[in-house]
Design a protein around this motif. Structure first.
Motif, PDB file in Angstrom:
ATOM      1  N   ALA A   1      55.115  34.649  26.661  1.00 37.18           N
ATOM      2  CA  ALA A   1      54.031  34.886  25.699  1.00 37.18           C
ATOM      3  C   ALA A   1      52.710  34.324  26.215  1.00 37.18           C
ATOM      4  N   LEU A   2      52.757  33.136  26.828  1.00 40.72           N
ATOM      5  CA  LEU A   2      51.532  32.531  27.359  1.00 40.72           C
ATOM      6  C   LEU A   2      50.972  33.347  28.522  1.00 40.72           C
ATOM      7  N   ARG A   3      51.829  33.902  29.336  1.00 43.54           N
ATOM      8  CA  ARG A   3      51.349  34.758  30.422  1.00 43.54           C
ATOM      9  C   ARG A   3      50.669  36.012  29.860  1.00 43.54           C
ATOM     10  N   GLN A   4      51.219  36.554  28.785  1.00 47.56           N
ATOM     11  CA  GLN A   4      50.611  37.726  28.163  1.00 47.56           C
ATOM     12  C   GLN A   4      49.245  37.383  27.563  1.00 47.56           C
ATOM     13  N   VAL A   5      49.163  36.214  26.924  1.00 47.15           N
ATOM     14  CA  VAL A   5      47.881  35.779  26.359  1.00 47.15           C
ATOM     15  C   VAL A   5      46.845  35.624  27.473  1.00 47.15           C
ATOM     16  N   ALA A   6      47.240  35.004  28.577  1.00 53.05           N
ATOM     17  CA  ALA A   6      46.312  34.810  29.696  1.00 53.05           C
ATOM     18  C   ALA A   6      45.886  36.143  30.304  1.00 53.05           C
ATOM     19  N   SER A   7      46.801  37.098  30.361  1.00 54.99           N
ATOM     20  CA  SER A   7      46.457  38.423  30.899  1.00 54.99           C
ATOM     21  C   SER A   7      45.426  39.117  30.013  1.00 54.99           C
ATOM     22  N   ARG A   8      45.573  38.961  28.690  1.00 59.21           N
ATOM     23  CA  ARG A   8      44.642  39.612  27.769  1.00 59.21           C
ATOM     24  C   ARG A   8      43.279  38.921  27.755  1.00 59.21           C
ATOM     25  N   THR A   9      43.282  37.605  27.719  1.00 55.47           N
ATOM     26  CA  THR A   9      42.037  36.870  27.512  1.00 55.47           C
ATOM     27  C   THR A   9      41.292  36.562  28.803  1.00 55.47           C
ATOM     28  N   LYS A  10      42.045  36.445  29.924  1.00 53.33           N
ATOM     29  CA  LYS A  10      41.443  36.069  31.207  1.00 53.33           C
ATOM     30  C   LYS A  10      40.587  34.806  31.056  1.00 53.33           C
ATOM     31  N   PRO A  11      41.222  33.683  30.719  1.00 51.37           N
ATOM     32  CA  PRO A  11      40.460  32.454  30.449  1.00 51.37           C
ATOM     33  C   PRO A  11      39.774  31.917  31.702  1.00 51.37           C
ATOM     34  N   ASP A  12      38.649  31.286  31.481  1.00 49.21           N
ATOM     35  CA  ASP A  12      37.977  30.561  32.562  1.00 49.21           C
ATOM     36  C   ASP A  12      38.565  29.175  32.731  1.00 49.21           C
ATOM     37  N   ILE A  13      39.198  28.665  31.667  1.00 48.28           N
ATOM     38  CA  ILE A  13      39.831  27.347  31.716  1.00 48.28           C
ATOM     39  C   ILE A  13      40.847  27.275  30.580  1.00 48.28           C
ATOM     40  N   ALA A  14      41.945  26.552  30.806  1.00 46.10           N
ATOM     41  CA  ALA A  14      42.953  26.331  29.763  1.00 46.10           C
ATOM     42  C   ALA A  14      43.105  24.843  29.516  1.00 46.10           C
ATOM     43  N   HIS A  15      43.335  24.498  28.251  1.00 46.74           N
ATOM     44  CA  HIS A  15      43.553  23.105  27.850  1.00 46.74           C
ATOM     45  C   HIS A  15      44.928  23.041  27.191  1.00 46.74           C
ATOM     46  N   HIS A  16      45.898  22.440  27.898  1.00 42.88           N
ATOM     47  CA  HIS A  16      47.257  22.300  27.386  1.00 42.88           C
ATOM     48  C   HIS A  16      47.380  20.944  26.699  1.00 42.88           C
ATOM     49  N   SER A  17      47.874  20.928  25.472  1.00 37.77           N
ATOM     50  CA  SER A  17      47.898  19.709  24.670  1.00 37.77           C
ATOM     51  C   SER A  17      49.326  19.214  24.455  1.00 37.77           C
ATOM     52  N   GLY A  18      49.652  18.046  24.999  1.00 40.00           N
ATOM     53  CA  GLY A  18      50.975  17.466  24.832  1.00 40.00           C
ATOM     54  C   GLY A  18      51.900  17.826  25.978  1.00 40.00           C
ATOM     55  N   LEU A  19      52.922  17.007  26.172  1.00 42.96           N
ATOM     56  CA  LEU A  19      53.820  17.143  27.314  1.00 42.96           C
ATOM     57  C   LEU A  19      54.470  18.521  27.373  1.00 42.96           C
ATOM     58  N   GLN A  20      55.014  18.997  26.255  1.00 38.78           N
ATOM     59  CA  GLN A  20      55.716  20.276  26.251  1.00 38.78           C
ATOM     60  C   GLN A  20      54.773  21.418  26.634  1.00 38.78           C
ATOM     61  N   CYS A  21      53.584  21.443  26.058  1.00 45.92           N
ATOM     62  CA  CYS A  21      52.641  22.520  26.358  1.00 45.92           C
ATOM     63  C   CYS A  21      52.088  22.406  27.773  1.00 45.92           C
ATOM     64  N   CYS A  22      51.980  21.188  28.292  1.00 46.67           N
ATOM     65  CA  CYS A  22      51.555  21.037  29.688  1.00 46.67           C
ATOM     66  C   CYS A  22      52.572  21.674  30.634  1.00 46.67           C
ATOM     67  N   VAL A  23      53.850  21.446  30.358  1.00 44.70           N
ATOM     68  CA  VAL A  23      54.895  22.019  31.207  1.00 44.70           C
ATOM     69  C   VAL A  23      54.917  23.538  31.068  1.00 44.70           C
ATOM     70  N   TYR A  24      54.985  24.035  29.838  1.00 46.37           N
ATOM     71  CA  TYR A  24      55.069  25.483  29.622  1.00 46.37           C
ATOM     72  C   TYR A  24      53.795  26.187  30.112  1.00 46.37           C
TER      73      TYR A  24
END
Length: 381
Positions: A81-104
């Protein structure tokens, strides 16, 4: 005359495990980013916070995410799902919050070129528990995290020096780690409050977890009452079934049958809690930088906390409050009695606590620091 088209806004993607966690902990920095022109996207598990997130003008992307899950198979839907979100949005930067989200989020970013802020907010249950399962998880993370997080153009964001040292011990390069203390507190909305009338009352705000020290606090309250002080304890927060350290609802209901204990559940207006309290308590085992204490400090409340990572960054012993050992109800009870019987100490500590958050931990100050970090990382692309 040829018109010059405006440069499109930079896109910032937050990855957070729950919508309420984004609203509670990431909102000040997201607002600061929006204010300087970032288009803010939020990928999270959606509960009741969708309307509040979208009302801020942020673009919401619901994702399937199971908090507390450790099975690699349970991570697959989230990563996809995160790869799909990144494909749609084409972020310039991502901020992952917390250990689990940093890994995923880091796994989902393989092969993508956008920089990432991996925010380790307190290191969580994996670092506060001593069970065989969590010891095994720590060993796995020591092998996994350097390869995921110690990448070119990425940073690892921590909130206190203890977490920085822990990540260096895990193999993260010290040059990769950035320390920004907390998420910021709105010192314009949260103002110093007069002390309430009536019996001395102290408050706890947070999830009802063993590693937040809630059982030790209830035990300390019983000790204080047995000594003849008619104090009251207000508990704001709920059990968290997704966390293995959560207390049960039955146990919470049993606490409310004891003299002087009131369970409020979730409190939306945190100032309404501190308005009823003479001081705040958080006997946690480990924090990033606890938002509940920063909010109490903004309201001019003295504090009691454990001498633990994160807590001692906001509760400076003998200046903004009192520090006690972890899981020591007797010491906690002594600290409660000390503040309960000294209006002068409460006033002095409360004033110093307010000055600390205004001068170093306000949403404006922290927001500016985080935006400078974003700007530096996106400019380097």
């Amino acid at each position: 005359m040829t018109s010059i088209s405006a440069k499109p806004p930079r896109k910032l993607l937050y990855v957070v495990n729950e919508d309420w966690a984004f609203l509670l902990n990431r909102l000040p920095m997201a607002r600061a980013a929006r204010q300087v022109g970032y288009e803010v996207h939020v990928a999270t598990r959606v509960g009741d916070g969708a309307d509040a997130i979208e009302a801020e003008g942020f673009i919401l992307h619901p994702i399937p995410l199971q908090r507390g899950g450790t099975s690699p198979l349970s991570a697959i839907p989230t990563v996809l799902a995160l790869r799909q979100v990144a494909s749609r949005t084409k972020p310039d930067i991502a901020h992952h919050s917390g250990l689990q989200c940093c890994v995923y989020g880091s796994i989902a970013a393989f092969g993508r070129k956008y920089p990432q802020v991996n925010a380790m907010t307190g290191l969580g249950y994996v670092y506060t528990s001593a069970t065989f399962r969590t010891r095994l998880l720590r060993a796995i993370l020591k092998w996994l995290l350097p390869s995921l997080l110690d990448r070119h153009c990425n940073v690892v964001l921590v909130q206190n020096p203890d977490d920085r040292a822990a990540l260096v011990d895990l193999g993260i390069g010290v040059a990769r780690i950035v320390l920004i203390p907390g998420s910021g507190v709105d010192t314009d909305a949260l103002l110093p409050l007069a002390e309430p009338e009536g019996p001395i009352t102290y408050g706890f705000a947070g999830r009802l977890l063993t590693d937040k020290g809630i059982r030790a606090l209830v035990a300390a309250h019983d000790i204080v009452r047995c000594q003849g002080l008619q104090t009251n304890l207000l508990i704001a927060g709920n059990p968290d079934p997704a966390n293995p350290a959560s207390v049960s609802l039955q146990e919470v209901n049993e606490w409310t049958e004891r003299p002087g204990i009131t369970w409020l559940g979730h409190v939306n207006d945190i100032s309404s809690l501190w308005k009823r309290c003479h001081f705040a308590i958080l006997p946690s085992h480990r924090e990033g930088l606890p938002g509940s204490l920063m909010e109490a400090a903004a309201c001019g409340r003295a504090m009691i906390a454990t001498d633990a990572p994160g807590c001692r960054e906001i509760v400076i012993d003998g200046q903004t409050g009192l520090l006690v050992p972890i899981e020591d109800p007797q010491a906690l009870a002594q600290a409660i009695v000390k503040l309960a019987t000294s209006p002068e100490l409460r006033a002095r500590y409360g004033m110093a606590a307010r000055e600390l958050v205004v001068s170093k931990l306000s949403a404006k100050i922290i927001g500016e620091q985080v935006v400078r970090l974003y700007d530096g990382m996106t400019a380097a692309r």
